[in-house]
Each structure stands twice: as structure tokens, then as C-alpha cells.
Design an enzyme around this catalytic site. Structure first.
Site, mmCIF file in Angstrom:
data_model
loop_
_atom_site.group_PDB
_atom_site.id
_atom_site.type_symbol
_atom_site.label_atom_id
_atom_site.label_comp_id
_atom_site.label_asym_id
_atom_site.label_seq_id
_atom_site.Cartn_x
_atom_site.Cartn_y
_atom_site.Cartn_z
ATOM 1 N N ASP A 233 0.834 -1.206 0.000
ATOM 2 C CA ASP A 233 0.000 0.000 0.000
ATOM 3 C C ASP A 233 0.869 1.257 0.000
ATOM 4 O OD1 ASP A 233 -2.301 1.471 -0.007
ATOM 5 O OD2 ASP A 233 -2.696 1.266 2.133
ATOM 6 N N ASN B 109 -10.644 -2.777 -6.230
ATOM 7 C CA ASN B 109 -9.829 -1.887 -7.070
ATOM 8 C C ASN B 109 -10.443 -1.651 -8.462
ATOM 9 O OD1 ASN B 109 -6.579 -3.034 -5.822
ATOM 10 N ND2 ASN B 109 -7.815 -1.297 -5.191
HETATM 11 C C1 FPP Z 1 -1.850 0.048 -3.420
HETATM 12 O O1 FPP Z 1 -1.407 1.371 -3.407
HETATM 13 C C2 FPP Z 1 -1.284 -0.698 -4.548
HETATM 14 C C3 FPP Z 1 -1.977 -1.304 -5.560
HETATM 15 C C4 FPP Z 1 -3.459 -1.271 -5.613
HETATM 16 C C5 FPP Z 1 -1.344 -1.985 -6.674
HETATM 17 C C6 FPP Z 1 -0.080 -2.716 -6.390
HETATM 18 C C7 FPP Z 1 0.601 -2.955 -7.676
HETATM 19 C C8 FPP Z 1 1.924 -2.922 -7.894
HETATM 20 C C9 FPP Z 1 2.942 -2.708 -6.871
HETATM 21 C C10 FPP Z 1 2.367 -3.037 -9.317
HETATM 22 C C11 FPP Z 1 2.905 -4.297 -9.819
HETATM 23 C C12 FPP Z 1 2.666 -5.528 -9.053
HETATM 24 C C13 FPP Z 1 3.065 -6.749 -9.453
HETATM 25 C C14 FPP Z 1 2.809 -7.879 -8.555
HETATM 26 C C15 FPP Z 1 3.726 -7.007 -10.731
HETATM 27 P P1 FPP Z 1 -2.488 2.546 -3.537
HETATM 28 O O2 FPP Z 1 -2.640 2.866 -4.978
HETATM 29 O O3 FPP Z 1 -3.745 2.132 -2.854
HETATM 30 O O4 FPP Z 1 -1.777 3.700 -2.780
HETATM 31 P P2 FPP Z 1 -2.472 4.864 -1.898
HETATM 32 O O5 FPP Z 1 -3.131 4.178 -0.728
HETATM 33 O O6 FPP Z 1 -1.322 5.712 -1.490
HETATM 34 O O7 FPP Z 1 -3.444 5.555 -2.778
#
Ligand code: FPP
Length: 247
Positions: A21, A69
Site C-alpha cells: 500500500d 480496485n
Molecule cells: C496500493 O497502493 C497498490 C496497488 C493497488 C497496486 C499494487 C501494484 C503494484 C505494486 C504493481 C505491480 C505488481 C506486481 C505484482 C507485478 P495505492 O494505490 O492504494 O496507494 P495509496 O493508498 O497511497 O493511494
């Protein structure tokens, strides 16, 4: 002794699960679009997977895309799917080099065709690797998985394949998409949020939870070692008393 050397091999968690996250906040802090954070999150994924494989962790499950998501802005969803396809393609040689088998849990049918195909190919091409299993949770939520299991159990009772008396903890576990994966001993969440967000609700009944303020794109090997060292200091009692577990 550096952090890695302090880890007790005999007390290594077999399965580490991570809620990655903070990508969006990381990007915002740099005045960039959210996808910039996701792109940099890939470096953290690579470092964490390599570090876990090197240590001898057997399973690493990453919450890469939740059922919820899908409600993000379409442009972010598309960019994330594109990033997944590209990352899987690009990292395939590294997975093989590190003897890592790829697996996935979630409603994979809902992924775009290109993403699904890439994933299936990578799962096939790494299927004989036996070092560590990297499980991507994609279009996954624990409530989705539990609901699916309950429906299947109800159908099997209706068909006469099961008796309602057969339903117990072990049987429910068998109907979940995680049935061939041991329960995680350690669950890590980055970015300072203190929530589980519909991840592995059944499987983490006795997991040790570790929260860190580090935003996912900044998460590195030493952060993983810190989480494992913290886990190794804990007393896991599984509902028993301290005296019972130490004897
Ligand atoms: C949460 O951060 C993250 C995600 C929903 C996506 C995670 C994906 C990756 C790290 C990319 C690639 C992954 C793989 C396994 C190849 P957020 O967007 O919710 O962050 P925030 O809470 O700060 O808004």
C-alpha cells in the site's frame, strides 16, 4: 551483524503475505500521477521476492489488485493491468533464475484477455520451479473467495457429495482458492494504514500482523528483514497460555 544475519533460519515464516500500500501517496508526494507510484512499486516487488527466495521463505503472496480496485478510475485500472502484463513478461527470466514458481488467486476470469494469457503462460513456464511460490492476488477479495466456497459447499450438499455434518474448518479451507497454500505466519502492510482490506480473512486467523509506515515503492530488503525479525520475537500462542506453548 547486519539485519539479514540476525534472522534465525529455523524460525523463518514459511508464508509471508503482503498488502502493498501507498503507491498513490508516494507518487503524489513527488508531484506525479498515481501510476508512477505503481511503476516504482515493481522495484519493491522484485526486491522482496528475491529476498524472500534467498532466505528460504516458501510462499510469498502479494495483494496486487483487489475486487474493490475495479472501482478506481478506468485510466488507473487500465494502466495497472498494462503494468501487470509488462512486469510478468519482463520478470519471467528472473523468476526462473531464482527458481520461483508463479501462481495466482482471485477471480482471474475478470482480468483482460492479454493479462490472463500472460499470467497463464508465466504460471505454466515456471511450474517446475520448486524454490519459492510467488502468489499474486488479482481481482481477489477474501469475501469473494469465502462466498464462492460457501456456494460450492451448498451445491455439493445438495448433490449428495457432502453431508452437512462434514462441514468443518478443514473442509472450508479445501474449498478456498488458497487450499494448496499454507496459512501465512506473517502479514505485512505498508503505508501506515491499520486495516486488512478484505485480504485472506480466513487464512490470517492466527497470522502475526506487522504494520510499517514505509510506502510500498520505498520498501526494500532491509524492511522485509525488519518485519521478519519482529515476527521472530513474538510468542505465537494459538489461544493457549504462555506456559503451555513454551513447554
Ligand atoms: C496500493 O497502493 C497498490 C496497488 C493497488 C497496486 C499494487 C501494484 C503494484 C505494486 C504493481 C505491480 C505488481 C506486481 C505484482 C507485478 P495505492 O494505490 O492504494 O496507494 P495509496 O493508498 O497511497 O493511494
Amino acid at each position: 551483524m547486519n539485519l539479514k544475519e540476525q534472522i534465525v533460519k529455523e524460525k523463518l515464516p514459511q508464508h509471508v503475505a503482503i498488502i502493498m500500500d501507498g503507491n498513490g501517496r508516494w507518487a503524489k508526494g513527488k508531484g506525479k500521477f498515481r501510476i508512477f507510484g505503481h511503476q516504482h512499486g515493481v522495484t519493491a516487488v522484485r526486491e522482496t521476492a528475491e529476498a524472500c527466495a534467498e532466505l528460504g521463505v516458501k510462499y510469498l503472496t502479494l495483494y496486487a489488485f483487489s475486487t474493490e480496485n475495479w472501482s478506481r478510475p478506468q485510466a488507473e485500472v487500465n494502466a495497472l493491468m498494462d503494468l501487470l502484463v509488462k512486469t510478468i513478461q519482463k520478470e519471467l527470466p528472473t523468476l526462473n533464475k531464482n527458481n520461483i514458481r508463479l501462481d495466482a488467486i482471485g477471480h482471474l476470469e475478470s482480468l483482460p484477455d492479454s493479462c490472463r494469457k500472460n499470467l497463464d503462460d508465466a504460471i505454466k513456464e515456471t511450474s517446475s520451479n520448486d524454490g519459492m511460490t510467488l502468489v499474486l492476488a488479482l481481482s481477489y477479495s477474501a469475501k469473494w473467495d469465502i462466498t464462492k466456497a460457501v456456494k460450492q459447499i451448498a451445491e455439493d450438499v445438495f448433490n449428495g457429495q457432502l453431508k452437512s455434518d462434514d462441514i468443518n474448518d478443514q473442509l472450508i479451507t479445501k474449498y478456498l482458492s488458497t487450499h494448496n497454500i499454507p496459512e501465512p505466519e506473517l502479514l505485512i502492510r505498508t503505508s501506515g494504514e491499520l486495516r486488512i482490506s478484505n485480504f485472506l480473512l480466513w487464512e490470517i486467523a492466527y497470522s502475526e500482523l506487522y504494520f510499517t509506515d514505509i510506502l510500498w515503492p520505498d520498501f526494500r530488503r532491509d524492511d522485509l528483514y525488519r518485519a521478519i525479525l519482529d515476527y521472530q520475537k513474538r510468542e505465537r500462542r494459538f489461544g493457549k497460555t504462555s506456559e503451555q506453548t513454551s513447554s
